[in-house]
Design a protein around this motif. Structure first.
Motif, mmCIF file in Angstrom:
data_model
loop_
_atom_site.group_PDB
_atom_site.id
_atom_site.type_symbol
_atom_site.label_atom_id
_atom_site.label_comp_id
_atom_site.label_asym_id
_atom_site.label_seq_id
_atom_site.Cartn_x
_atom_site.Cartn_y
_atom_site.Cartn_z
ATOM 1 N N VAL A 172 0.825 -1.219 0.000
ATOM 2 C CA VAL A 172 0.000 0.000 0.000
ATOM 3 C C VAL A 172 0.858 1.268 0.000
ATOM 4 N N LEU A 173 1.789 1.362 0.952
ATOM 5 C CA LEU A 173 2.542 2.610 1.081
ATOM 6 C C LEU A 173 3.382 2.957 -0.153
ATOM 7 N N PRO A 174 4.069 1.986 -0.774
ATOM 8 C CA PRO A 174 4.832 2.379 -1.968
ATOM 9 C C PRO A 174 3.938 2.967 -3.057
ATOM 10 N N GLN A 175 2.748 2.427 -3.205
ATOM 11 C CA GLN A 175 1.835 2.971 -4.213
ATOM 12 C C GLN A 175 1.266 4.307 -3.773
ATOM 13 N N ALA A 176 0.915 4.386 -2.474
ATOM 14 C CA ALA A 176 0.342 5.627 -1.956
ATOM 15 C C ALA A 176 1.377 6.748 -2.039
ATOM 16 N N PHE A 177 2.647 6.393 -1.792
ATOM 17 C CA PHE A 177 3.704 7.395 -1.758
ATOM 18 C C PHE A 177 3.799 8.150 -3.079
ATOM 19 N N ARG A 178 3.661 7.416 -4.184
ATOM 20 C CA ARG A 178 3.729 8.090 -5.490
ATOM 21 C C ARG A 178 2.640 9.135 -5.626
ATOM 22 N N ARG A 179 1.460 8.799 -5.136
ATOM 23 C CA ARG A 179 0.363 9.760 -5.240
ATOM 24 C C ARG A 179 0.518 10.889 -4.240
ATOM 25 N N MET A 180 1.271 10.616 -3.159
ATOM 26 C CA MET A 180 1.389 11.621 -2.112
ATOM 27 C C MET A 180 2.483 12.630 -2.400
ATOM 28 N N LEU A 181 3.357 12.327 -3.344
ATOM 29 C CA LEU A 181 4.500 13.214 -3.588
ATOM 30 C C LEU A 181 4.098 14.658 -3.888
ATOM 31 N N PRO A 182 3.156 14.922 -4.825
ATOM 32 C CA PRO A 182 2.802 16.324 -5.080
ATOM 33 C C PRO A 182 2.281 17.054 -3.843
ATOM 34 N N PRO A 183 1.285 16.487 -3.114
ATOM 35 C CA PRO A 183 0.843 17.219 -1.925
ATOM 36 C C PRO A 183 1.930 17.332 -0.852
ATOM 37 N N LEU A 184 2.798 16.296 -0.738
ATOM 38 C CA LEU A 184 3.886 16.401 0.242
ATOM 39 C C LEU A 184 4.832 17.538 -0.135
ATOM 40 N N GLY A 185 5.067 17.698 -1.431
ATOM 41 C CA GLY A 185 5.920 18.791 -1.892
ATOM 42 C C GLY A 185 5.316 20.141 -1.549
ATOM 43 N N ASN A 186 4.018 20.279 -1.803
ATOM 44 C CA ASN A 186 3.335 21.523 -1.444
ATOM 45 C C ASN A 186 3.467 21.802 0.033
ATOM 46 N N ASN A 187 3.342 20.714 0.818
ATOM 47 C CA ASN A 187 3.419 20.873 2.261
ATOM 48 C C ASN A 187 4.803 21.332 2.687
ATOM 49 N N ALA A 188 5.835 20.795 2.059
ATOM 50 C CA ALA A 188 7.201 21.197 2.393
ATOM 51 C C ALA A 188 7.398 22.679 2.098
ATOM 52 N N ILE A 189 6.815 23.136 0.992
ATOM 53 C CA ILE A 189 6.944 24.553 0.637
ATOM 54 C C ILE A 189 6.220 25.429 1.670
ATOM 55 N N SER A 190 5.030 24.997 2.080
ATOM 56 C CA SER A 190 4.308 25.728 3.128
ATOM 57 C C SER A 190 5.140 25.796 4.397
ATOM 58 N N LEU A 191 5.754 24.669 4.730
ATOM 59 C CA LEU A 191 6.539 24.565 5.952
ATOM 60 C C LEU A 191 7.684 25.576 5.922
ATOM 61 N N LEU A 192 8.343 25.647 4.791
ATOM 62 C CA LEU A 192 9.460 26.590 4.636
ATOM 63 C C LEU A 192 8.980 28.020 4.889
ATOM 64 N N LYS A 193 7.832 28.352 4.310
ATOM 65 C CA LYS A 193 7.329 29.708 4.461
ATOM 66 C C LYS A 193 6.837 29.962 5.886
ATOM 67 N N ASP A 194 6.163 28.940 6.442
ATOM 68 C CA ASP A 194 5.606 29.114 7.784
ATOM 69 C C ASP A 194 6.686 29.228 8.852
ATOM 70 N N SER A 195 7.888 28.737 8.542
ATOM 71 C CA SER A 195 8.950 28.801 9.550
ATOM 72 C C SER A 195 9.246 30.252 9.916
ATOM 73 N N SER A 196 8.860 31.206 9.043
ATOM 74 C CA SER A 196 9.102 32.624 9.346
ATOM 75 C C SER A 196 8.326 33.069 10.591
ATOM 76 N N LEU A 197 7.237 32.352 10.905
ATOM 77 C CA LEU A 197 6.434 32.739 12.073
ATOM 78 C C LEU A 197 7.194 32.543 13.379
ATOM 79 N N ILE A 198 8.196 31.657 13.347
ATOM 80 C CA ILE A 198 8.929 31.386 14.587
ATOM 81 C C ILE A 198 9.742 32.604 15.018
#
Lengths: 255, 243
Positions: A172-198
């Motif tokens: 399950v996870l190897p297949q799910a991971f492929r589909r999760m890559l785009p949203p995970l990437g978006n999340n990483a970008i959000s994380l980078l930007k949100d780190s400014s709040l600290i």
């Protein structure tokens, strides 16, 4: 230092004078982001699994529902339903002092606690808050990714005698991971930007560096434009990396 | 003969809808049983109860004397002895044909990579697809995928094989190649339970045919008895529509 004007209005000398501060801030931003991506992904995986945990037989069934699914759902709801900024303040000024406190910390107290709070307090709080927040969002990505995999895959694997964890790990996870890559990437970008709040709790990262410079010179275009460009370059780089990953791991998924 | 599967008063409900309403049957070693019946009759649910993919609501299923639906039963160990082939193949799309076949034998049976590979090659020769060993499922036709799925199930060296409408999702010209593999398997003495709409296959290969309708076994017997002299009116009606 002599004034250096770019285009007649941009005081480049200010940026040069505080170059070290910006450089350290950049390093801190990158470090915080990387740590939180890794920890948030692990936490998100755990919470995501907890949210889909199910069992058929009676004791395990109740455990799955009340000890896994419910707490995980409440956790996700809270961290997605409250502002990250408030979470950072709550963790820094209320939660962390509960555990690390010179007088009566639950985990660390005394001189060591004073030391940690002074030198690493903002760093710790920032990482904890950002990780918890990212974990909530990432768990949703995992949950959606896992649930998007055809039930027949699980049935085929289980019918071969593979246990549930093995089925998750190999099928399950190897297949799910492929589909999760785009949203995970978006999340990483959000994380980078949100780190400014600290920066609000005094962690010396990029946004904090800009604020320091702005305060010293009462000039705002130069520092904030500078870090804007730096954030922009970072997010573009991250987006490029995600695209590469997708090209590499996205193949073979065509059902 | 050895009794490998025993089903006692098996019932199953989905919500308030009864799907199985008390099924009894016994299946002996090397026997090939074909289960036929109209769609929605519960025959697939019955098959899925045999390896615990579907939880029973009542009654019991014993495989080699072990109760499938007992919470204490090691259902993974039990399932490793029961192969299953699905209507929609359910091959793992991210793995090659070889990896599909060797996954469970290496992880569950603890075969070495070489042993598993040898076994996979033998099975692929048997189903006529050795040249596809490094292909991905999406590069295969439906019939080829189903034959790989059969090889994957056989790689665990199961003592029983369950087939859930294995040819229903296939283009007509590919049905034959899959049925041929199944027939060869039956002739080798594999114990098989086959839910199918292929009446020709049932007549030719089955030792026994079970007709299920509305969650009950209406009639069972040899293919000749069921197809040529059905006693029950419902069986006659069903057969007159499909034959």
């Amino acid at each position: 230092m002599e004034q250096v004007l770019w285009f007649g209005w941009f005081r480049a000398d200010i940026i040069a004078e505080y170059g070290v501060l910006f450089w350290r801030g950049l390093q801190m931003t990158i470090m915080v982001t990387l740590i939180c991506i890794v920890q948030g992904t692990l936490l998100g995986l755990a919470i995501g699994m907890a949210r889909v945990a199910e069992s058929r037989h009676s004791p395990a069934r109740a455990i799955c529902k009340y000890a896994l699914r419910w707490p995980a759902t409440v956790y996700v709801s809270f961290f997605r339903g409250t502002p990250l900024f408030v979470q950072i303040l709550l963790i820094h000024f209320a939660v962390l002092p509960l555990f690390i406190n010179p007088s009566d910390g639950l985990v660390i107290s005394g001189e060591a606690a004073r030391n940690i709070k002074q030198n690493y307090g903002a760093f710790l709080s920032g990482i904890v808050a950002l990780t918890l927040n990212a974990g909530a969002y990432i768990s949703e990505i995992f949950r959606a990714g896992i649930q998007s995999i055809d039930k027949g895959q699980v049935e085929a694997s289980r019918s071969l005698g593979m246990s549930f964890p093995r089925t998750m790990y190999h099928v399950v996870l190897p297949q799910a991971f492929r589909r999760m890559l785009p949203p995970l990437g978006n999340n990483a970008i959000s994380l980078l930007k949100d780190s400014s709040l600290i920066s609000a709790i005094g962690l010396a990262e990029l946004a904090y560096a800009a604020r320091t410079v702005a305060g010293a010179y009462s000039r705002y275009w130069e520092p904030y434009l500078t870090i804007s460009v730096m954030y922009w370059v970072l997010t573009l780089g991250l987006a490029y990396l995600v695209k590469k990953l997708e090209a590499r791991y996205g193949r073979g998924d065509s059902r | 003969m050895d009794e490998v599967i025993r089903v006692n008063r098996l019932t199953k409900q989905f919500g308030h809808t009864p799907v199985l309403r008390g099924i009894d049957c016994a299946i002996k070693a090397t026997e090939v049983v074909c289960v036929i019946g109209p769609s929605g009759s519960g025959k697939s649910t019955f098959l899925r109860c045999l390896n615990g993919l579907e939880e029973a609501s009542g009654g019991e299923v014993l495989v080699h004397g072990v109760s499938v639906h007992e919470p204490k039963t090691d259902v993974d160990a039990l399932r490793s002895e029961i192969g299953m082939v699905f209507q929609r193949f359910n091959l793992f799309p991210h793995k090659t044909v070889l990896e599909n076949i060797t996954l469970a034998p290496t992880k569950v049976r603890k075969l070495t990579a070489l042993e598993a590979r040898n076994r996979a090659s033998e099975l692929l020769i048997k189903v006529g697809l050795l040249d596809k060993i490094d292909a991905y499922p999406n590069q295969l036709s439906g019939g080829q995928q189903q034959r790989v799925a059969i090889a994957r199930a056989l790689a665990m060296q199961p003592r029983i094989m369950l087939f859930d409408e294995p040819t229903s999702a296939l283009d007509p010209e590919m049905v034959g190649e899959v049925l041929a593999v199944m027939q060869a398997l039956a002739e080798e003495g594999m114990t098989m339970v086959v839910v199918t709409h292929e009446m020709g296959f049932a007549r030719q290969v089955a030792d026994r045919v079970m007709f299920i309708d509305e969650g009950l076994v209406i009639e069972e017997g040899s293919p000749a008895e069921i197809f040529d002299n059905p006693r029950e009116e419902r069986t006659q009606r069903f057969l007159s529509k499909v034959l």
